[in-house]
Design a protein around this motif. Structure first.
Motif, PDB file in Angstrom:
ATOM      1  N   THR A   1       0.831  -1.201   0.000  1.00  0.00           N
ATOM      2  CA  THR A   1       0.000   0.000   0.000  1.00  0.00           C
ATOM      3  C   THR A   1       0.869   1.255   0.000  1.00  0.00           C
ATOM      4  O   THR A   1       1.853   1.351   0.720  1.00  0.00           O
ATOM      5  N   VAL A   2       0.472   2.208  -0.822  1.00  0.00           N
ATOM      6  CA  VAL A   2       1.089   3.531  -0.834  1.00  0.00           C
ATOM      7  C   VAL A   2       0.156   4.463  -0.072  1.00  0.00           C
ATOM      8  O   VAL A   2      -1.038   4.527  -0.366  1.00  0.00           O
ATOM      9  N   ILE A   3       0.704   5.168   0.907  1.00  0.00           N
ATOM     10  CA  ILE A   3      -0.065   6.115   1.716  1.00  0.00           C
ATOM     11  C   ILE A   3       0.482   7.500   1.415  1.00  0.00           C
ATOM     12  O   ILE A   3       1.682   7.751   1.588  1.00  0.00           O
ATOM     13  N   ALA A   4      -0.370   8.405   0.948  1.00  0.00           N
ATOM     14  CA  ALA A   4       0.063   9.745   0.574  1.00  0.00           C
ATOM     15  C   ALA A   4      -0.605  10.775   1.469  1.00  0.00           C
ATOM     16  O   ALA A   4      -1.827  10.807   1.586  1.00  0.00           O
ATOM     17  N   TYR A   5       0.203  11.589   2.121  1.00  0.00           N
ATOM     18  CA  TYR A   5      -0.307  12.607   3.029  1.00  0.00           C
ATOM     19  C   TYR A   5      -0.502  13.936   2.303  1.00  0.00           C
ATOM     20  O   TYR A   5       0.345  14.348   1.510  1.00  0.00           O
ATOM     21  N   ILE A   6      -1.597  14.594   2.642  1.00  0.00           N
ATOM     22  CA  ILE A   6      -1.839  15.956   2.184  1.00  0.00           C
ATOM     23  C   ILE A   6      -2.089  16.782   3.442  1.00  0.00           C
ATOM     24  O   ILE A   6      -3.019  16.507   4.189  1.00  0.00           O
TER      25      ILE A   6
ATOM     26  N   LEU B   1       8.658  -0.473   5.549  1.00  0.00           N
ATOM     27  CA  LEU B   1       7.976   0.760   5.176  1.00  0.00           C
ATOM     28  C   LEU B   1       9.024   1.800   4.785  1.00  0.00           C
ATOM     29  O   LEU B   1       9.988   2.021   5.517  1.00  0.00           O
ATOM     30  N   HIS B   2       8.833   2.402   3.607  1.00  0.00           N
ATOM     31  CA  HIS B   2       9.697   3.471   3.123  1.00  0.00           C
ATOM     32  C   HIS B   2       8.941   4.784   3.322  1.00  0.00           C
ATOM     33  O   HIS B   2       7.829   4.945   2.811  1.00  0.00           O
ATOM     34  N   HIS B   3       9.544   5.685   4.067  1.00  0.00           N
ATOM     35  CA  HIS B   3       8.914   6.948   4.448  1.00  0.00           C
ATOM     36  C   HIS B   3       9.613   8.082   3.684  1.00  0.00           C
ATOM     37  O   HIS B   3      10.761   8.424   3.977  1.00  0.00           O
ATOM     38  N   PHE B   4       8.914   8.627   2.685  1.00  0.00           N
ATOM     39  CA  PHE B   4       9.469   9.655   1.817  1.00  0.00           C
ATOM     40  C   PHE B   4       9.004  11.044   2.228  1.00  0.00           C
ATOM     41  O   PHE B   4       7.874  11.233   2.675  1.00  0.00           O
ATOM     42  N   ASP B   5       9.868  12.022   2.026  1.00  0.00           N
ATOM     43  CA  ASP B   5       9.516  13.437   2.132  1.00  0.00           C
ATOM     44  C   ASP B   5       9.802  14.050   0.766  1.00  0.00           C
ATOM     45  O   ASP B   5      10.958  14.177   0.353  1.00  0.00           O
TER      46      ASP B   5
ATOM     47  N   GLY C   1      14.520   6.837  -6.020  1.00  0.00           N
ATOM     48  CA  GLY C   1      14.256   5.399  -6.010  1.00  0.00           C
ATOM     49  C   GLY C   1      12.785   5.070  -5.803  1.00  0.00           C
ATOM     50  O   GLY C   1      12.409   3.899  -5.679  1.00  0.00           O
ATOM     51  N   PHE C   2      11.940   6.084  -5.799  1.00  0.00           N
ATOM     52  CA  PHE C   2      10.508   5.911  -5.533  1.00  0.00           C
ATOM     53  C   PHE C   2       9.875   4.853  -6.436  1.00  0.00           C
ATOM     54  O   PHE C   2       9.149   3.983  -5.960  1.00  0.00           O
ATOM     55  N   PHE C   3      10.161   4.903  -7.728  1.00  0.00           N
ATOM     56  CA  PHE C   3       9.516   3.976  -8.671  1.00  0.00           C
ATOM     57  C   PHE C   3       9.959   2.538  -8.446  1.00  0.00           C
ATOM     58  O   PHE C   3       9.184   1.607  -8.650  1.00  0.00           O
ATOM     59  N   ASP C   4      11.202   2.344  -8.012  1.00  0.00           N
ATOM     60  CA  ASP C   4      11.669   0.987  -7.702  1.00  0.00           C
ATOM     61  C   ASP C   4      10.876   0.393  -6.544  1.00  0.00           C
ATOM     62  O   ASP C   4      10.511  -0.783  -6.560  1.00  0.00           O
ATOM     63  N   PHE C   5      10.595   1.218  -5.526  1.00  0.00           N
ATOM     64  CA  PHE C   5       9.845   0.733  -4.371  1.00  0.00           C
ATOM     65  C   PHE C   5       8.396   0.410  -4.726  1.00  0.00           C
ATOM     66  O   PHE C   5       7.787  -0.450  -4.112  1.00  0.00           O
TER      67      PHE C   5
ATOM     68  N   TYR D   1       5.562  -1.236   1.986  1.00  0.00           N
ATOM     69  CA  TYR D   1       4.663  -0.102   2.213  1.00  0.00           C
ATOM     70  C   TYR D   1       5.427   1.186   1.949  1.00  0.00           C
ATOM     71  O   TYR D   1       6.636   1.256   2.204  1.00  0.00           O
ATOM     72  N   ILE D   2       4.720   2.189   1.451  1.00  0.00           N
ATOM     73  CA  ILE D   2       5.330   3.486   1.176  1.00  0.00           C
ATOM     74  C   ILE D   2       4.442   4.569   1.777  1.00  0.00           C
ATOM     75  O   ILE D   2       3.237   4.596   1.511  1.00  0.00           O
ATOM     76  N   ALA D   3       5.042   5.436   2.572  1.00  0.00           N
ATOM     77  CA  ALA D   3       4.339   6.604   3.118  1.00  0.00           C
ATOM     78  C   ALA D   3       5.014   7.844   2.548  1.00  0.00           C
ATOM     79  O   ALA D   3       6.239   7.961   2.597  1.00  0.00           O
ATOM     80  N   VAL D   4       4.194   8.772   2.008  1.00  0.00           N
ATOM     81  CA  VAL D   4       4.743   9.913   1.291  1.00  0.00           C
ATOM     82  C   VAL D   4       4.260  11.230   1.888  1.00  0.00           C
ATOM     83  O   VAL D   4       3.064  11.555   1.804  1.00  0.00           O
TER      84      VAL D   4
END
Length: 144
Positions: free
Chosen positions: A27-32, A74-78, A92-96, A102-105
């Protein structure tokens, strides 16, 4: 869309922990939401809910913090400083995206077009000094 209210850091962590326990792998979780809205607190709860033992911190300078548990990662991106597709590729976002991790953005607004349609959007609004309103929905459910 689901709407949740929290009144403290601890309640935000607890909410995200409960949500994480139901999330499908990958799951990709995107914060706004702006500064100080609780994005890192929410990620702390996700990490706990996935059974990962780690100290969560904002990936502002690293761009990506990775938290590894026994069964999940879980990969936590800013994405605050990401400016364009070349910058995004270099993270490396697209590789993940091609993994079961899990990805949190944070600052997902900067890469919105690159997010998969099944991304879980977490809109955060301040509703009091420590109170937050969380609107959670799939990117594909947005009105076009």
């Amino acid at each position: 869309m689901k709407i949740f209210e929290t009144n403290s850091y601890e309640e935000t962590v607890s909410l995200a922990q409960r949500i994480a326990e139901e999330l499908p792998k990958g799951t990709v979780i995107a914060y706004i939401g702006g500064l100080g809205m609780g994005k890192t607190a929410f990620t702390t709860g996700l990490v706990k809910g996935l059974g990962i033992r780690a100290d969560v911190s904002s990936p502002t300078f690293a761009i990506c913090n990775t938290y590894i548990g026994k069964n999940d990662t879980l990969h936590h991106f800013d994405m605050y400083r990401v400016d364009g597709w070349d910058d995004l590729y270099s993270t490396g976002f697209f590789d993940f995206l091609e993994s079961d991790d899990y990805i949190a953005v944070e600052w997902s607004e900067n890469i919105y077009g690159a997010l998969p349609d099944d991304t879980m959007i977490v809109e955060i609004e301040k509703s009091g000094e420590n109170a937050r309103c969380f609107k959670i929905y799939k990117k594909s459910e947005e009105e076009k």
